[in-house]
Design an enzyme around this catalytic site. Structure first.
Site, PDB file in Angstrom:
ATOM      1  N   LYS A  32      19.248 -77.864  93.387  1.00  0.00           N
ATOM      2  CA  LYS A  32      18.300 -78.579  94.215  1.00  0.00           C
ATOM      3  C   LYS A  32      17.791 -77.720  95.374  1.00  0.00           C
ATOM      4  O   LYS A  32      16.575 -77.596  95.585  1.00  0.00           O
ATOM      5  CB  LYS A  32      18.994 -79.836  94.755  1.00  0.00           C
ATOM      6  CG  LYS A  32      18.123 -80.729  95.545  1.00  0.00           C
ATOM      7  CD  LYS A  32      18.973 -81.787  96.215  1.00  0.00           C
ATOM      8  CE  LYS A  32      19.934 -81.138  97.213  1.00  0.00           C
ATOM      9  NZ  LYS A  32      20.597 -82.107  98.092  1.00  0.00           N
ATOM     10  N   GLN A 262      24.033 -90.174  94.049  1.00  0.00           N
ATOM     11  CA  GLN A 262      24.679 -89.633  95.246  1.00  0.00           C
ATOM     12  C   GLN A 262      24.257 -90.370  96.507  1.00  0.00           C
ATOM     13  O   GLN A 262      24.365 -89.842  97.610  1.00  0.00           O
ATOM     14  CB  GLN A 262      24.374 -88.141  95.382  1.00  0.00           C
ATOM     15  CG  GLN A 262      24.992 -87.317  94.259  1.00  0.00           C
ATOM     16  CD  GLN A 262      24.860 -85.825  94.507  1.00  0.00           C
ATOM     17  OE1 GLN A 262      25.409 -85.300  95.466  1.00  0.00           O
ATOM     18  NE2 GLN A 262      24.128 -85.152  93.635  1.00  0.00           N
ATOM     19  N   ARG A 707      31.847 -81.864  93.529  1.00  0.00           N
ATOM     20  CA  ARG A 707      31.904 -80.714  94.434  1.00  0.00           C
ATOM     21  C   ARG A 707      32.673 -79.572  93.786  1.00  0.00           C
ATOM     22  O   ARG A 707      32.597 -78.433  94.208  1.00  0.00           O
ATOM     23  CB  ARG A 707      32.607 -81.052  95.771  1.00  0.00           C
ATOM     24  CG  ARG A 707      31.953 -82.104  96.644  1.00  0.00           C
ATOM     25  CD  ARG A 707      30.513 -81.866  96.858  1.00  0.00           C
ATOM     26  NE  ARG A 707      29.712 -82.645  95.921  1.00  0.00           N
ATOM     27  CZ  ARG A 707      28.437 -82.391  95.650  1.00  0.00           C
ATOM     28  NH1 ARG A 707      27.833 -81.372  96.223  1.00  0.00           N
ATOM     29  NH2 ARG A 707      27.770 -83.126  94.795  1.00  0.00           N
TER      30      ARG A 707
END
Length: 897
Positions: A32, A262, A707
């Site tokens: 991103k 998210q 993560r």
DNA sequence: CCCTGGTCCCAACTT
DNA sequence: GGGACCAGGG
């Protein structure tokens, strides 16, 4: 040559679709940030767009700074001008500092000044807001037990995030409580307006309102910014959404990047509809999906996807990775929280060693739902001698000494700020007590004056006893002098006698362009400094700063250099050829510290706490000097202090990072621990009643899991203590654990194999007397126990190694680190015994239970208990005449009797 | 007025 | 584990 070759087809499309609205649905780890930065670079390099007409919005300063650096790397040197990359809040502050006065309601009565905020407004933080609410409630005689200020504040914030004003809240209230809150909301707003203050929510709201009501202002920004990028779009709330619409203008060159899986800030007003309904708002929008994950192994991705698949409200996506297989998801079920932390520390130690052997730079993160969980992990890391960094929790700017100084600066900047004024009016104590303050408050209330003006009035009219008046005068003079210093009109230099060394002599020259807020802050160039660094978080090298090369913009650097020279007296201060230097925030701070004797008072305390507070104050002065070097004015310094966030001090060079799941968003680590997977903790008990809120917890879990790059380890404690001293409570495994497909999981040790049938006899406060442990008589549950105080005491003093071989009987409980090590060894697993800094018990120190001691005041007594380690240890002593006393070994002048 | 010590009550995430 | 508040003595 193009950097576009580094992109996959979807990413490339996202970069090249520059005109019109674009929604990029970017799955976790799908590149991103790369897309955003390349897009900016593409606009500048290939489309010839002027950098300064690009605006990118992020949620944290950290993200903004990182983006700025990456863009700089791509297009560096191409142009002096830079795209504006800023957080929503910082951006809004800049907009408001420039034009907030356009919002002023012209006064109904002629001659009266118009009401509303001025450019000198201050930003109120959480505790300031709390003080306002408390004050209002006290004035209205409301019971703060029934309706807590906390509740009121969160409801006010809720209303603001949904763009309801007090009246609307009142109209839609269904109960008395809400009506009361609406009333308080109204009063709260009045107070803030009176104090010329804005809270966090106001920054967004007022900036939006400003753009909405003033076509002039709106047009200015629409002309200025042609291309708009919004990061973390799934977390935008209503005001942010409207701001975006307004900035998008007619062109609709908006690029929103987000991932509905998210979205973790709905409690802050984030509206998931913003992303789910983007196509409705912009029918011509192009939707691009980024579904290739470049971060995690297939196992990790699959586990995370399986969990989030249980959510109903989502668009759904197919994330994939080329990193087939990978290490399985580890699962460790610890008997208690302490053990959970020790396990993590142990595992990290091994991982770091192995990573170093492979020649990698190890990086690991421990993630948790609530910040209070960090304590146990910190203790465990320290035991293992590991260097770690905690992100979040108690921040620098929340410390009382820092808040005091910031409050002084706020009052100097804006005397109408009553909350800050009340904080410092008697700090350090200068004889202004309760009754004096009450008198001034009453005067202010009756006359409609601000506290500051009321104070002046009280002095002029001699409304108080001489003693009080003298004290008030000294405070008033302090503020006036500081203001004079700042404006360069202070006549006599301050006496430098504080702990900080000589205060810089105030300049007599008039302030001018470089750092003067009123002038510089409103130029278009103000946005150039957006990716700011603050205090210790400054990322540039010292050489850069010293050479004035950091920004590359020659004129500013030159002026700064001259300003520095002049300030340090290296050059001729009388020169009119250049803008005269302005006395900086740092100088005012030094003056304040000096004149109030703040550090001197701390020095006389002569305690480690006082010493660390002095250090903090020095750090604050350093931060102010950095701020000066960046050419900032006082209000800019204060804005930074108010808007700096926890995640901003995340340091990617740190090898071990401890932080909340929320703070971890946007980051990645080779090794990730996701801890506390227990019902009631994660998902959190406050969310478990509403299905939507549980879905948000699940998204949080998804964020945490994704993560991890190479290894993900989930942990849970069978027993956990909720508050410091309470009994541990048995926990139920988190539902999220069961949502991970079993074949992906590898158990890293289970309670069954651990030590069946022992009573829980301790809590991991390693020096707890055995017999007093709480007993859970559930033989089915097993755990180790720290039953032997002697052992733990030894261990605290660094004799762990000596003890290691003593306990061999398998029947013996695994009740200490040494025993655990042995347990693991017996199973062919390695468990390193933690390194404890060796600390020789010095002379009379190191008292043990049973010893006789003498205290200068209490006489002779017997040591009953010892808690903690080293010289910080607390000793409980039984004195025949005074009973039990708890003393800190270091301070209590105990002697052997 | 100021400081201290005791007690009570709280404890989600954050710009 | 700790912050806020209050009572009481210096």
């Amino acid at each position: 040559m193009s950097f576009l070759d580094k992109l996959n087809p979807q990413q490339r499309e996202a970069v090249e679709t520059t005109e019109g609205p674009v929604l990029i649905l970017a799955g976790a780890g799908s590149g991103k940030t790369r897309v955003i930065t390349y897009r900016i670079a593409y606009l500048i390099e290939h489309k010839g767009v002027m950098p300064e007409s690009i605006l990118a919005m992020t949620f944290t300063n950290k993200a903004a700074a990182e983006m700025g650096e990456r863009v700089e790397k791509l297009v560096g040197g191409l142009s002096i001008a830079k795209p504006v990359i800023s957080t929503f809040h910082s951006f809004c502050v800049r907009v408001l500092r420039r034009d907030i006065e356009a919002l002023q309601i012209s006064s109904a009565t002629p001659g009266q000044p118009p009401s509303g905020h001025t450019k000198k407004f201050v930003i109120y933080d959480e505790s300031d807001m709390q003080s306002v609410v408390k004050g209002v409630m006290r004035r209205l005689g409301l019971d703060d037990k029934q309706l807590t200020p906390r509740t009121v504040l969160s409801r006010i914030s809720w209303a603001k995030n949904h763009m309801l004003d007090p009246q609307e809240l009142y109209l839609q209230s269904a109960d008395q409580k809400t009506e009361k809150i609406a009333h308080l909301f109204e009063e709260y707003r009045k107070e803030l307006r009176k104090a010329n203050a804005l809270d966090f929510d106001d920054l967004l709201l007022e900036a939006t309102r400003l753009l909405k009501t003033s076509s002039q202002v709106r047009e200015y920004y629409n002309r200025r910014f042609q291309y708009l990028l919004i990061d973390e779009y799934q977390d935008t709330n209503r005001p942010q959404y409207e701001l975006m619409r307004m900035l998008a203008g007619e062109r609709h060159n908006v690029c929103a990047v987000g991932d509905e899986d998210q979205s973790i800030y709905s409690w802050r007003g984030a509206d998931i509809r913003n992303i789910l309904e983007f196509e409705k708002d912009f029918p011509e929008a192009k939707i691009i999906r980024l579904e290739q994950n470049y971060r995690s192994t297939q196992n990790i991705l699959q586990a995370a996807s399986s969990v989030v698949a249980n959510n109903v409200r989502r668009k759904g996506k197919n994330l994939w990775t080329s990193r087939q297989g990978g290490t399985k998801i580890g699962y460790y079920e610890a008997p208690d929280g302490e053990n959970e932390a020790l396990f993590a520390a142990d595992h990290v130690t091994k991982y770091m060693r192995e990573a170093a052997q492979r020649g990698e730079t190890p990086r690991a993160a421990v993630l948790y739902r609530t910040n209070s969980q960090s304590r146990l992990f910190e203790e465990a890391m320290r035991r293992y001698g590991l260097k770690y960094k905690v992100v979040g929790g108690f921040s620098f700017y929340e410390r009382s000494e820092i808040k005091d100084m910031i409050s002084y600066l706020k009052v100097i900047h804006n005397p109408a700020d009553s909350i800050s004024l009340l904080r410092v009016i008697n700090t350090p104590t200068r004889g202004i007590g309760k009754s004096t303050i009450e008198t001034i408050e009453r005067l202010a209330l009756e006359t409609g004056l601000s506290l500051w003006d009321a104070l002046g009035e009280a002095i002029r009219r001699q409304l108080l006893p001489q003693r009080s008046l003298a004290a008030l005068k000294s405070f008033q003079q302090l503020i006036l002098d500081a203001q004079a210093i700042l404006s360069g009109t202070f006549a006599q230099g301050p006496e430098p006698n504080a702990g900080l060394g000589a205060a810089t002599a105030p300049s007599e020259s008039e302030p001018d362009g470089v750092a003067d807020g009123d002038a510089a802050a409103f130029e278009p160039d103000e946005f150039e400094n957006t990716g700011f660094h603050f205090g210790g978080a400054y990322n540039g090298t010292d050489e850069e700063a010293a050479n004035g090369e950091s920004g590359g913009e020659a004129p500013a650097a030159a002026i700064e250099a001259i300003a520095r020279e002049v300030l340090t007296g290296a050059s001729n201060p009388a020169s009119d050829a250049f803008p005269a230097p302005v006395v900086s925030t740092a100088d005012v701070l030094k003056f304040l510290i000096d004149r109030t004797g703040y550090i001197k008072i701390l020095e006389t305390e002569d305690t480690p706490e006082a010493f660390s507070r002095i250090e903090n104050l020095r750090e604050l002065v350093n931060a102010a000097m950095d701020s000066r070097d960046r050419g900032e004015s006082l209000d800019q310094f204060l804005d930074h202090a108010a808007l700096i966030s926890d995640v901003d001090d995340y340091d990617e060079r740190s090898q071990i990072t401890l932080m909340s799941l929320h703070a971890a968003k946007g980051l990645e680590f080779p090794l990730v621990f996701l801890s506390g997977l227990e019902e009631g903790l994660f998902p959190h008990s406050r969310t478990m009643l509403q299905p939507e809120e549980v879905e948000e917890e699940r998204r949080l879990c998804y964020v945490g899991m994704t993560r991890a790059m190479d290894q993900l380890i989930l942990t849970r404690a069978v027993y956990r203590r909720r508050y410091g001293t309470d009994l541990p409570e048995a926990s139920v495994p988190s539902r999220f654990l069961e949502e991970v497909p079993a074949p992906l999981i590898e158990e890293l040790g289970t309670r069954r194999t651990m030590n069946a049938g022992r009573a829980y006899a301790g809590t991991g406060t390693y020096a707890r007397p055995a017999a007093r442990g709480a007993v859970h008589d559930d033989p089915g549950q097993s755990h180790y126990s720290y039953e032997d105080e002697d052992q733990s005491a030894n261990w605290n003093r660094g004799k762990a190694a000596e003890n290691r071989t003593k306990t061999t009987a398998p029947a013996k409980p695994y009740n200490s680190i040494e025993n655990i090590a042995e347990f693991f060894a017996s199973r062919g697993k390695k468990f390193t015994v933690p390194k404890v800094p060796l600390e020789e018990p010095t002379g009379k120190r190191g008292f043990r239970p049973g010893q006789k001691v003498r205290h200068p005041k209490y006489g002779e007594g017997t040591v009953y208990q010892r808690e903690g380690e080293g010289e910080e240890a607390k000793i409980t002593v039984q004195f025949p005449r005074f009973g039990l006393k708890k003393l800190v070994e270091k301070y209590a002048q105990l002697e052997r009797a």
